[in-house]
Design an enzyme around this catalytic site. Sequence first.
Site, short mmCIF file in Angstrom:
data_model
loop_
_atom_site.label_atom_id
_atom_site.label_comp_id
_atom_site.label_asym_id
_atom_site.label_seq_id
_atom_site.Cartn_x
_atom_site.Cartn_y
_atom_site.Cartn_z
N GLU A 62 0.74 -0.99 -0.05
CA GLU A 62 -0.16 0.04 0.06
C GLU A 62 0.81 1.18 -0.06
O GLU A 62 0.30 2.14 -0.75
CB GLU A 62 -0.88 -0.04 1.21
CG GLU A 62 -1.67 1.25 1.87
CD GLU A 62 -2.05 1.31 3.10
OE1 GLU A 62 -1.19 2.01 3.72
OE2 GLU A 62 -2.94 0.64 3.64
N ASP A 123 -6.07 -3.39 -2.87
CA ASP A 123 -5.97 -2.24 -2.94
C ASP A 123 -4.68 -1.58 -3.51
O ASP A 123 -4.68 -0.54 -4.36
CB ASP A 123 -6.29 -1.45 -1.82
CG ASP A 123 -5.49 -1.61 -0.45
OD1 ASP A 123 -4.96 -2.69 -0.43
OD2 ASP A 123 -5.29 -0.67 0.28
#
Length: 398
Positions: A62, A123
């Site tokens: 991330e 993500d």
Amino acid sequence: MALMFTRRALLQLGLALPGAAAASRTGLSASWPQWEAYAAAFIQRDGRVIDDQHATRYTTSEGQAYSLFFALVAGDRTRFETLLDWTRDHLAGGDLGARLPGWRWGRHDDGQWGLVDANAASDADLWLAYALLEAGRLWREPGWRRLGRRVLALSVEAEVVRAGGLTVLLPGPLGFRLDEDTVRLNPSYLVLPQLRRFAAEQPDGPWRDLAFDTVRCVQGAAPRGLAPDWVRLRAGRWLPDSTAPDVGSYDAIRCYLWAGLTHAGDPLRAPLLASLRGMAGVIRARGGVPPQHVNVRDGTGSGTAPSGFAAALLPCFHALGDAAQAQAMAAIVNAARTARQGPAGALPDAVAPSARLLAQPEQPPTYYDQVLALFGTGFMARRYGFRADGSLWTVWRS
């Protein structure tokens, strides 16, 4: 209601209202001081992004993906390349075209450094793919675009499934399909502008369905207009997640952020924003202080959120036309910036009590708080934005 900021507030925060006008009209230079401060604090010279919220100072996919996006927004090609090289070499075994990056890298119990958890985080995978596609376009590097398409293909294969009649994004390849009828989901992993860009890039992919079902996911997971960090979908029914039931906090704050970043011309923007209206009422009930945690079932908030939460909420309240709440969030961000840059007691007497409370900065500011601030204030300052097709415009190239 049109959103109005005082000229002084805009100048203090460096904000302008996002719109279709060319970025050059903001008067901003290509340099981005907040990005430079973030990079100096959290990015090593070799391209590793350090998450300082844990004692071992680990690195996540991330953090690498967000930083790649910010480097692109800043036009910082040198750092982009360094970040990409480190991500490929340390998280993907040297080949991002062959495997998705592992989500956590750090120190093992025996003192050795390496991948601590090789499971991917979807993500991060989608932010990585988006940054590569748009870097390939804006910097005219077709190899990056090809690599972005390959990351997308790997993500579709491992992380996009049908469940409960919906197309959903699993948070990772392993551990989130709990049984034949049940999946564990994170609503904050879904970013409409990304999905629009992917649909344009891969018209035969699942991205249009995923975009449509993103709104259904948030609507189902947020019955009071408050997004949870995690939720379960079982045979078409939305259920609290057993490990973190009914809690909205550090993950969920991104739901409001992504909704606020969505282009006004996207037909899904209005229903998405409408499904997240509950946060404004919680903040009003708390005297203007965003909660660190909120119970999404009864609407009660607890704890004092870091100032990055205010930065994340600012685009959402602007998009909703909630002038009072947007002004309050801008005041918090301004106060936090003043407190960080000035000596103790530097806040003027006119600063509202809620802003003064939230202006007590982390020492030093944490990685995640600064990520939220870069997304929120960079957007409001018109350093970047997303078109209706999900493509990126920046202050250095529209």
